[in-house]
Design a protein around this motif. Sequence first.
Motif, PDB file in Angstrom:
ATOM      1  N   HIS A  52      22.552 -72.388 -14.262  1.00 23.58           N
ATOM      2  CA  HIS A  52      21.712 -73.566 -14.502  1.00 23.58           C
ATOM      3  C   HIS A  52      20.321 -73.331 -13.938  1.00 23.58           C
ATOM      4  O   HIS A  52      20.141 -72.500 -13.049  1.00 23.58           O
ATOM      5  CB  HIS A  52      22.347 -74.806 -13.845  1.00 23.58           C
ATOM      6  CG  HIS A  52      23.743 -75.045 -14.310  1.00 23.58           C
ATOM      7  ND1 HIS A  52      24.838 -74.660 -13.567  1.00 23.58           N
ATOM      8  CD2 HIS A  52      24.219 -75.597 -15.443  1.00 23.58           C
ATOM      9  CE1 HIS A  52      25.936 -74.973 -14.236  1.00 23.58           C
ATOM     10  NE2 HIS A  52      25.596 -75.542 -15.370  1.00 23.58           N
ATOM     11  N   ARG A  53      19.368 -74.092 -14.417  1.00 25.71           N
ATOM     12  CA  ARG A  53      17.990 -73.958 -13.940  1.00 25.71           C
ATOM     13  C   ARG A  53      17.767 -74.812 -12.689  1.00 25.71           C
ATOM     14  O   ARG A  53      18.254 -75.920 -12.580  1.00 25.71           O
ATOM     15  CB  ARG A  53      17.008 -74.394 -15.010  1.00 25.71           C
ATOM     16  CG  ARG A  53      17.001 -73.472 -16.200  1.00 25.71           C
ATOM     17  CD  ARG A  53      15.642 -73.492 -16.860  1.00 25.71           C
ATOM     18  NE  ARG A  53      15.674 -72.823 -18.145  1.00 25.71           N
ATOM     19  CZ  ARG A  53      15.556 -71.523 -18.304  1.00 25.71           C
ATOM     20  NH1 ARG A  53      15.406 -70.739 -17.267  1.00 25.71           N
ATOM     21  NH2 ARG A  53      15.590 -70.984 -19.509  1.00 25.71           N
ATOM     22  N   GLN A 148      11.667 -78.021 -14.508  1.00 24.93           N
ATOM     23  CA  GLN A 148      12.511 -76.830 -14.431  1.00 24.93           C
ATOM     24  C   GLN A 148      11.719 -75.572 -14.112  1.00 24.93           C
ATOM     25  O   GLN A 148      10.610 -75.369 -14.613  1.00 24.93           O
ATOM     26  CB  GLN A 148      13.284 -76.651 -15.731  1.00 24.93           C
ATOM     27  CG  GLN A 148      14.314 -77.749 -15.941  1.00 24.93           C
ATOM     28  CD  GLN A 148      15.251 -77.458 -17.084  1.00 24.93           C
ATOM     29  OE1 GLN A 148      15.006 -76.588 -17.907  1.00 24.93           O
ATOM     30  NE2 GLN A 148      16.337 -78.190 -17.132  1.00 24.93           N
ATOM     31  N   GLU A 150      11.602 -71.736 -14.572  1.00 25.42           N
ATOM     32  CA  GLU A 150      12.124 -70.728 -15.499  1.00 25.42           C
ATOM     33  C   GLU A 150      12.382 -69.403 -14.786  1.00 25.42           C
ATOM     34  O   GLU A 150      11.583 -68.972 -13.949  1.00 25.42           O
ATOM     35  CB  GLU A 150      11.136 -70.516 -16.640  1.00 25.42           C
ATOM     36  CG  GLU A 150      10.925 -71.730 -17.506  1.00 25.42           C
ATOM     37  CD  GLU A 150       9.890 -71.484 -18.594  1.00 25.42           C
ATOM     38  OE1 GLU A 150       9.665 -70.309 -18.965  1.00 25.42           O
ATOM     39  OE2 GLU A 150       9.310 -72.469 -19.053  1.00 25.42           O
ATOM     40  N   ASP A 151      13.474 -68.751 -15.178  1.00 27.09           N
ATOM     41  CA  ASP A 151      13.804 -67.455 -14.592  1.00 27.09           C
ATOM     42  C   ASP A 151      12.691 -66.439 -14.803  1.00 27.09           C
ATOM     43  O   ASP A 151      12.410 -65.620 -13.925  1.00 27.09           O
ATOM     44  CB  ASP A 151      15.118 -66.918 -15.176  1.00 27.09           C
ATOM     45  CG  ASP A 151      16.340 -67.641 -14.640  1.00 27.09           C
ATOM     46  OD1 ASP A 151      16.213 -68.422 -13.676  1.00 27.09           O
ATOM     47  OD2 ASP A 151      17.437 -67.428 -15.205  1.00 27.09           O
TER      48      ASP A 151
END
Length: 168
Positions: A52-53, A148, A150-151
Amino acid sequence: MTSGYDGRAIANFVLDFCEARHRRVTNLALQKIVYFCHVWSLIELGRPLVRHRFEAWEYGPVLPYLYRQFRNYDRAQIVGRATRIDPKDGKHSVVVYDFDKETDSLLSEIADFYSRLRASDLVELSHAEGGPWHRVWNHGGKVNPGMQIEDAKIVEFYSKAVRPFSIQ
């Protein structure tokens, strides 16, 4: 969602690791330690640890569902473990973890380093100028739904950072 583990499993690993070493972990500290586990998994293993973020909250990156699990502890040491509802019987059960050797070793190194720091230091580290949390929190717009992280932004920033621990 991306590939990876349930954040509650990572949290339970961290809590077990710290309990075995008599280290106190609060909800605030746990959120940051799980975040840094995710960060360094992206960098060192090239894959997301948590599926999950994370969201940018005032005191740093947070997994909202993990926050809700432990919010009743407030600033006290967490003595319980993250649970899930079993779809078969509707009962709560502790989220178990079973990581491959590479992930387990990395988590141990990261948890060992970051669990020695105060929660306020962890917050400061997660708020690094120009870092993923900082860029989302200070986005300059009026609306940023979910805030959020982000990766890709995590990798972009931390791939240039010096590792604060040694990987065996």
